[in-house]
Scaffold this active site. Structure first.
Site, mmCIF file in Angstrom:
data_model
loop_
_atom_site.group_PDB
_atom_site.id
_atom_site.type_symbol
_atom_site.label_atom_id
_atom_site.label_comp_id
_atom_site.label_asym_id
_atom_site.label_seq_id
_atom_site.Cartn_x
_atom_site.Cartn_y
_atom_site.Cartn_z
ATOM 1 N N TRP A 80 -11.865 28.892 -65.827
ATOM 2 C CA TRP A 80 -11.596 27.589 -65.124
ATOM 3 C C TRP A 80 -10.560 28.118 -63.954
ATOM 4 O O TRP A 80 -9.629 28.882 -64.081
ATOM 5 C CB TRP A 80 -10.756 26.883 -66.016
ATOM 6 N N ASP A 123 -8.459 27.469 -75.649
ATOM 7 C CA ASP A 123 -8.380 26.254 -74.960
ATOM 8 C C ASP A 123 -9.512 25.287 -75.300
ATOM 9 O O ASP A 123 -10.621 25.787 -75.151
ATOM 10 C CB ASP A 123 -8.592 26.596 -73.378
ATOM 11 N N LYS A 145 -11.241 14.472 -71.356
ATOM 12 C CA LYS A 145 -12.738 14.169 -71.231
ATOM 13 C C LYS A 145 -13.206 13.758 -72.650
ATOM 14 O O LYS A 145 -14.005 12.669 -72.455
ATOM 15 C CB LYS A 145 -13.470 15.670 -71.322
HETATM 16 C C1 LMR Z 1 -12.538 20.946 -63.887
HETATM 17 O O1 LMR Z 1 -12.521 22.171 -64.208
HETATM 18 O O2 LMR Z 1 -13.209 20.036 -62.859
HETATM 19 C C2 LMR Z 1 -11.573 19.873 -64.773
HETATM 20 O O3 LMR Z 1 -10.954 20.442 -65.733
HETATM 21 C C3 LMR Z 1 -10.717 19.210 -63.781
HETATM 22 C C4 LMR Z 1 -9.373 19.985 -63.238
HETATM 23 O O4 LMR Z 1 -8.422 19.731 -63.459
HETATM 24 O O5 LMR Z 1 -9.855 21.165 -62.534
#
Ligand code: LMR
Length: 393
Positions: free
Chosen positions: A127, A208, A243
């Site tokens: 992420w 996570d 989510k």
């Molecule tokens: C995403 O990856 O789009 C979501 O988890 C929102 C974010 O905060 O990045």
């Protein structure tokens, strides 16, 4: 003083919200930030959430402080949903946090309270916000192979090989389900092999779980947490309710530490509460109170599970819809990995230049890495979307 500060570039994911909003083209499509959308392209408030909010409005008698750990009934319900009774609760401490990001940030601070220098292994890719969030808190980040960009599969051998050389005591960050950004999750056998390396190398697992319920089911998506909890003395789990309860802006999450014994648990509990006090004092209450009401009422919980199933099913259908359209419109290209992925995300597997063309020529917004949020696909826009993708290939 502030004249020393430079303007920062827009956030790679959140920046797309404004770009899409300001685009005047009616055919524009938002495949950027990870929010669920229904067939009408809206992000609705869940019925169970609305009901709980109404009850909260009617029955709440005070807005007085609760405490650094948040609402105890929320924490107990989140702990039960996360660990499913695999470990005795006298080894666990769970606190309510401002979203999953708040949970990750508190966990980072706790790691640095426990040890001066901490290395965290993250998947390549992970992420986009993991790196600045955890790195910015002072953790050292290293990456292990995860996504094979040529074959669109998990490079499990590369991952295991790299982790076998990780020094004892390093931390391993895992996405429990719906890997963000690839959508590809290890099989149960692969998870067991990962757990074997964690045990062998004495790594500290840091899981996570931001999409529980979006891959298989609420009880199936915590497989790696249950597997590890039964095999390791210590672990960290960060949950998000953004989510699965659609509570994005209300900031609801939790943080659990699994400790080797009750005495350590008590010390960790006092440290984490003290740390929270120095960081943001207390978590917001509203969203946590709503989640607690839903999870602690068997009827509402069942209704919420149905709503979650509906979201999960739509995401799956939209993956199939786009892949089918691309089979027809771009027959020389293989997009079958779209249907092998879980949850909201997967990579289209196109170049940053092609992503830019989708944005500039067609008003289609996705992250530069070509990650798409499949919730942005609808029966109405899939034709335009697949034509546009075929045009930039
Ligand atoms: C995403 O990856 O789009 C979501 O988890 C929102 C974010 O905060 O990045």
């Amino acid at each position: 003083m502030f004249e020393t500060l430079q303007t920062m570039p827009a956030d790679a994911i959140l920046g797309l919200i404004a770009e899409h909003r300001d685009d005047p083209r009616p055919e524009k499509i938002d495949l950027g930030v990870g929010v669920y959308r229904n067939a009408a392209g809206e992000t609705p408030i869940l019925d169970t959430v609305k009901k709980a909010e109404r009850r909260l409005l009617d029955t709440q008698t005070t807005k007085s402080y609760i405490g650094t750990a948040g609402e105890p009934t929320f924490n107990a319900a989140m702990q039960a949903m996360t660990f499913a009774g695999v470990v005795a609760d006298d080894r666990l401490v769970t606190i309510q946090t401002p979203g999953g990001s708040g949970s990750l940030r508190v966990a980072a601070g706790m790691l640095l309270r426990a040890k001066d220098a901490v290395t965290v292994w993250v998947s390549d890719p992970t992420w986009a916000n993991h790196i600045p969030l955890l790195g910015g808190a002072g953790l050292e980040l290293k990456s292990h192979p995860y996504y094979d960009t040529r074959r669109h599969v998990i490079d499990i051998d590369g991952m295991l090989e790299t982790l076998r050389s990780a020094p004892k005591g390093d931390v391993l960050l895992l996405h429990a389900c719906c890997h963000n950004p690839s959508g590809l999750d290890p099989s149960e056998d692969e998870w067991r092999a990962i757990a074997d390396v964690v045990v062998e190398r004495e790594l500290l697992p840091f899981v996570d779980i931001a999409y529980q319920g979006f891959a298989r089911s609420v009880d199936g998506d915590n497989f790696i947490i249950r597997e590890l909890a039964s095999r390791v003395p210590e672990m960290i789990v960060s949950n998000s309710c953004s989510k699965n309860f659609g509570l994005y802006r209300d900031r609801v999450g939790s943080l659990s530490h699994l400790c080797a014994d009750t005495a350590t648990r008590d010390a960790v509990s006092s440290q984490v509460n003290n740390y929270v006090r120095t960081l943001y004092s207390l978590p917001p209450d509203h969203g946590g109170a709503v989640v607690s009401m839903i999870l602690n009422d068997p009827e509402w919980r069942a209704e919420w599970l149905d709503e979650l199933e509906e979201m999960r099913g739509r995401l799956r259908r939209m993956r199939v819809l786009l892949n089918d359209a691309l089979v027809e419109k771009a027959p020389d290209h293989d997009f079958s990995h779209l249907v092998r992925a879980n949850g909201m995300f997967c990579f289209l597997g196109i170049t940053p230049e092609q992503v830019e063309r989708l944005k500039s020529d067609f008003g289609i917004y996705l992250v530069d890495s070509s990650r798409i949020n499949v919730a942005g696909i609808t029966e109405d826009n899939v034709g335009y979307l697949s034509d546009s993708i075929a045009a930039v290939l």
